[in-house]
Enzyme design. Structure first.
Site, PDB file in Angstrom:
ATOM      1  N   GLY A  11      -4.036 -12.519  -2.902  1.00 50.48           N
ATOM      2  CA  GLY A  11      -4.536 -11.875  -2.054  1.00 50.48           C
ATOM      3  C   GLY A  11      -3.961 -12.429  -0.526  1.00 50.48           C
ATOM      4  N   ASN A  13      -1.385 -10.838   1.154  1.00 47.06           N
ATOM      5  CA  ASN A  13      -1.480  -9.838   2.052  1.00 47.06           C
ATOM      6  C   ASN A  13      -2.746  -9.441   2.760  1.00 47.06           C
ATOM      7  OD1 ASN A  13       1.136  -8.240   2.242  1.00 47.06           O
ATOM      8  ND2 ASN A  13       1.096  -8.650   0.012  1.00 47.06           N
ATOM      9  N   MET A  89      -4.001  -4.836  -9.658  1.00 47.09           N
ATOM     10  CA  MET A  89      -3.162  -4.428 -10.860  1.00 47.09           C
ATOM     11  C   MET A  89      -3.646  -3.315 -11.734  1.00 47.09           C
ATOM     12  SD  MET A  89      -0.692  -6.599 -10.327  1.00 47.09           S
ATOM     13  CE  MET A  89       0.185  -6.549 -11.519  1.00 47.09           C
ATOM     14  N   LYS A  90      -4.879  -2.731 -11.316  1.00 46.50           N
ATOM     15  CA  LYS A  90      -5.374  -1.573 -11.899  1.00 46.50           C
ATOM     16  C   LYS A  90      -5.271  -0.322 -11.444  1.00 46.50           C
ATOM     17  CE  LYS A  90      -7.394  -4.698 -15.012  1.00 46.50           C
ATOM     18  NZ  LYS A  90      -6.993  -4.505 -16.405  1.00 46.50           N
ATOM     19  N   LEU A  92      -7.147   3.190 -10.461  1.00 49.48           N
ATOM     20  CA  LEU A  92      -8.320   3.528  -9.756  1.00 49.48           C
ATOM     21  C   LEU A  92      -8.727   4.913 -10.401  1.00 49.48           C
ATOM     22  CD1 LEU A  92      -7.862   3.173  -6.059  1.00 49.48           C
ATOM     23  CD2 LEU A  92      -9.433   1.855  -7.317  1.00 49.48           C
ATOM     24  N   ASN A 106      -1.189   1.473  -0.748  1.00 49.99           N
ATOM     25  CA  ASN A 106      -0.682   0.330  -1.864  1.00 49.99           C
ATOM     26  C   ASN A 106       0.782  -0.329  -1.036  1.00 49.99           C
ATOM     27  OD1 ASN A 106      -0.550  -1.390  -3.970  1.00 49.99           O
ATOM     28  ND2 ASN A 106       1.045  -0.059  -4.647  1.00 49.99           N
ATOM     29  N   HIS A 108       4.316  -2.122  -2.031  1.00 47.97           N
ATOM     30  CA  HIS A 108       4.903  -2.305  -3.061  1.00 47.97           C
ATOM     31  C   HIS A 108       6.254  -3.113  -2.586  1.00 47.97           C
ATOM     32  CE1 HIS A 108       6.783  -1.689  -6.968  1.00 47.97           C
ATOM     33  NE2 HIS A 108       7.633  -1.393  -6.433  1.00 47.97           N
TER      34      HIS A 108
END
Ligand code: GRF
Length: 207
Positions: A11, A13, A89-90, A92, A106, A108
């Site tokens: 966490g 970020n 990491m999942k 939605l 998101n 990246h």
């Protein structure tokens, strides 16, 4: 702008965004933190910062559909405007994706569309960049759709890959850049300089 965070691990970020909200550099409110990992750094930070937090995962909701509904209900309960995936990491579920279509972001750690998709996370991304002998890497912020790393890009920033970079040194420089770039991009959204596709107006590229 009320931000709802989804985060799985450290966490950092998320913390950078919270700090920017506290300093006033980002005119937004960290409204809620959801983590699929009850031991995540993200939950520890939420506790410390006094932000409402929830552990929602396959452990708390074994049925995907119910988990999707619980995530959506939690975001709605806290009047979230923009959903920020900060190392989530999942995937939605369809209800959350549909309700917040165009308003889920998101980050990246590479220049999408290159070096994205399944398996391209953490150090693996930077290993692939170095293996491909890329001259540049960077950070991409994009709108989330049902797949990994495929939604429309709203902002990118580049840095050079140095001749003596290892995946670890590149990862460290990219992460440092992420901590600056994510809050800045969110502030550009607040100011209307970047329009999310949800608003269907202009899209600004920041390169
Ligand atoms: C970051 O590198 C981000 O680009 C990726 O996941 C990592 C999360 O790191 N999506 P942190 O949890 O914010 O420290």
């Amino acid at each position: 702008m009320n931000i709802g965070f989804l985060a799985s691990h450290t966490g950092s970020n998320m913390q950078a965004i919270i700090d920017a909200c506290k300093s006033g550099a980002l005119q937004a409110n960290p409204a809620v933190v959801i983590s699929n990992n009850s031991n995540s750094g993200a939950i520890t930070q939420a506790k410390r910062e006094g932000i409402p937090f929830y552990h929602l995962s396959q452990t708390t909701h074994p049925e995907q559909e119910k988990l999707d509904q619980a995530i959506l209900d939690t975001l709605l309960k806290h009047d979230v405007d923009v959903v920020v995936l900060a190392g989530y990491m999942k995937k939605l579920g369809p209800k959350t994706l549909s309700h917040f279509k165009g308003a889920i972001l998101n980050i990246h750690p590479a220049l999408l569309p290159k070096f994205g998709g399944k398996g391209m996370y953490g150090i693996h991304t930077h290993e692939a960049v170095i293996e491909a002998k890329e001259k540049e890497s960077g950070v991409t912020i994009h709108v989330v759709d049902a797949e990994y790393d495929t939604g429309p890009v709203i902002a990118q920033v580049k840095i050079p890959v140095l001749p003596n970079d290892t995946p670890e040194t590149l990862q460290a420089r990219v992460l440092e850049l992420e901590h600056f770039f994510f809050p800045e991009t969110l502030q550009r959204i607040v100011l209307g300089e970047i329009r999310l596709p949800r608003n269907q107006r202009l899209r600004v590229w920041f390169l």
